[in-house]
Design an enzyme around this catalytic site. Sequence first.
Site, PDB file in Angstrom:
ATOM      1  N   SER A 186     -15.559 -13.726 -49.145  1.00 61.87           N
ATOM      2  CA  SER A 186     -16.591 -13.625 -48.129  1.00 61.87           C
ATOM      3  C   SER A 186     -16.716 -14.909 -47.323  1.00 61.87           C
ATOM      4  O   SER A 186     -15.766 -15.378 -46.722  1.00 61.87           O
ATOM      5  CB  SER A 186     -17.910 -13.220 -48.778  1.00 61.87           C
ATOM      6  OG  SER A 186     -18.831 -12.791 -47.814  1.00 61.87           O
ATOM      7  N   ASP A 459     -17.131  -2.051 -46.140  1.00 64.48           N
ATOM      8  CA  ASP A 459     -17.352  -2.198 -47.584  1.00 64.48           C
ATOM      9  C   ASP A 459     -18.835  -2.239 -47.944  1.00 64.48           C
ATOM     10  O   ASP A 459     -19.218  -2.850 -48.930  1.00 64.48           O
ATOM     11  CB  ASP A 459     -16.657  -3.456 -48.101  1.00 64.48           C
ATOM     12  CG  ASP A 459     -17.216  -4.748 -47.501  1.00 64.48           C
ATOM     13  OD1 ASP A 459     -18.168  -4.666 -46.694  1.00 64.48           O
ATOM     14  OD2 ASP A 459     -16.720  -5.831 -47.840  1.00 64.48           O
ATOM     15  N   HIS A 503       0.848  -5.778 -32.040  1.00 65.16           N
ATOM     16  CA  HIS A 503      -0.198  -6.778 -32.231  1.00 65.16           C
ATOM     17  C   HIS A 503      -1.436  -6.403 -31.422  1.00 65.16           C
ATOM     18  O   HIS A 503      -1.345  -6.027 -30.262  1.00 65.16           O
ATOM     19  CB  HIS A 503       0.301  -8.156 -31.795  1.00 65.16           C
ATOM     20  CG  HIS A 503      -0.712  -9.245 -31.999  1.00 65.16           C
ATOM     21  ND1 HIS A 503      -0.967  -9.800 -33.232  1.00 65.16           N
ATOM     22  CD2 HIS A 503      -1.558  -9.868 -31.132  1.00 65.16           C
ATOM     23  CE1 HIS A 503      -1.896 -10.722 -33.127  1.00 65.16           C
ATOM     24  NE2 HIS A 503      -2.279 -10.787 -31.854  1.00 65.16           N
TER      25      HIS A 503
END
Length: 631
Positions: A186, A459, A503
């Site tokens: 994190s 998440d 990309h």
Amino acid sequence: MGADLKSVTAYCTVIAVILLLCGGGAAVEEDENEYNHPGFASTQLRAWSILDCPYSPLDFNPLDLVWLDSTKLLSAVNCWFKCMVLDPYNETDHPECKSRPDSGLSAITELDPGYITGPLSTVWKEWLKWCVEFGIEANAIVAVPYDWRLSPTKLEERDLYFHKLKLTFETALKLRGGPSIVFAHSMGNNVFRYFLEWLRLEIAPKHYLEWLDQHIHAYFAVGAPLLGSVEAIKSTLSGVTFGLPVSEGTARLLSNSFASSLWMMPFSKNCKGDNTFWTHFSGGAAKKSKHVYHCTDEEYQSKYSGWPTNIINIEIPSPNGLDAYPSVTEAVKANMTNMECGLPTLLSFTARELADGTLFKAIKDYDPDSARMLHQLKKLYHDDPVMNPLTPWERPPIKNVFCIYGAHLKTEVGYYFAPSGKPYPDNWIITDVIYETEGSLVSRSGTVVDGNAGPITGDETVPYHSLSWCKNWLGPKVNITMAPQPEHDGSDVQIELNVEHEHGSDIIANMTKAPRVKYITFYEDSESIPGKRTAVWELDKANHRNIVRSPVLMRELWLQMWHDIQPGAKSKFVTKAKRGPLRDADCYWDYGKACCAWQEYCEYRYSFGDVHLGQSCRLRNTSANMLLQYI
């Protein structure tokens, strides 16, 4: 575990020291709800003062635990607040109490040790248990905790943190004889990124890459908020309690005294700052551009700065705020006479408008804290002498980079705020929340919202758009492998080789998933920068905080590290063809077959004290040889 396996692991630890850059969301769990602030509060803080607390039997003395001591928080909250809060303008301690980060591995294992509170505040404890079980030596693991309340410049100014981190790498090289492996979770990734840029200015340019190659073998970026996290701005405007027994207003006062709150502010992938490195060596600050950001045409041609939706939407009850908001159209201004009826105007802000300060300028008439936010944003981030951290990440110039995150969970991506009518710090209320779900955006009430919804979600804490930015670090051709997370025989492993990757665009695995099965998807370079490896791992249903204690992640990390030290490795990355048990704890009793499952790996071996059949299922002594299949 067999003796052979321990000898293998002992050999593995000869060549590398593992460093933990602790970030991750800390929270006290309540029932089934928990708040995971990205990178906040995962290092213990201890008092470095003597503070008498009136009306409480508990005082604060040097080395007493401050973050987190739930007993003192409950019994002496005012004293606890003094030991935690910082001056918002100069980041100094409260006159009556100051706290400093703890040191060593104990600082990052459990925040609030205790029979009940310990398991609820675990951070890296399970990870360390794995290291011990696999024979990693104590001096091969180095924790580098930091004061997560400080801005990057203050970390160096007050604690010499980045100088000490450099010395830690150099000491590790002398101690172990090989380069280090870096694990960051994190906000720890933000700290490590800043360290790399600081190091670029600290070391002669021609020796910079040489130093990195000598001291860092691999970098594992876990749950990195690469483009920021929307929950950082939520904490700034309304306060988040971390599950602690404090009001949201108190939490906001505390959070907004930490300059690090802005470090995780969402920002646009299309806007970059000035190149501080070349400015530094070309003579200076006098030539520095007056522009905070240089944005591409895509920023103004696309909606939402590339994010799923506008991050902040504010109902302003009067027209004053519109003058400070440059993107309000003339059509809205023409309707200002309708404001006499008290009808609110909705102001919406993209990630760019958060990072460049437009939001705080727009609400300065409604929020007394805006001046402080603008001061911190400009002084500590836009004018940072090393780099502007609120700019997109390039691939770190490290040989081996692994980017790992959880996905496919409902995640907050936007908010609606309105004035509450109360004084600061309770002057805003959240009227609605926008979540990303797979294929759509929905409000808290379940209404579908327009926006750029993607097929994959974040998440629970950091949106997928931010977590997956590291896919841009992959090369033009990528090998994709999707495998079940539990132990498997390889029958459900799906592979796509040499997938074209442009990309700047996302790359998604076009594969079929069985219902109720969690998968891990590996994106690995097929063609990459010579001498470099890049991989991205997506773990289904792994949330931001708990990913660092996921057995699946630990297993894959261990196998990849073991693969890398084998001289006869046949491939750049560990094979995904099969996954069997690696520890005694992975063996279990198969009641259907009346024997231990995974007979190839496990056997029934009773030890005194076993209370059920599963405990007596243990790895065979020859299991070390099984590792050879992963080379």
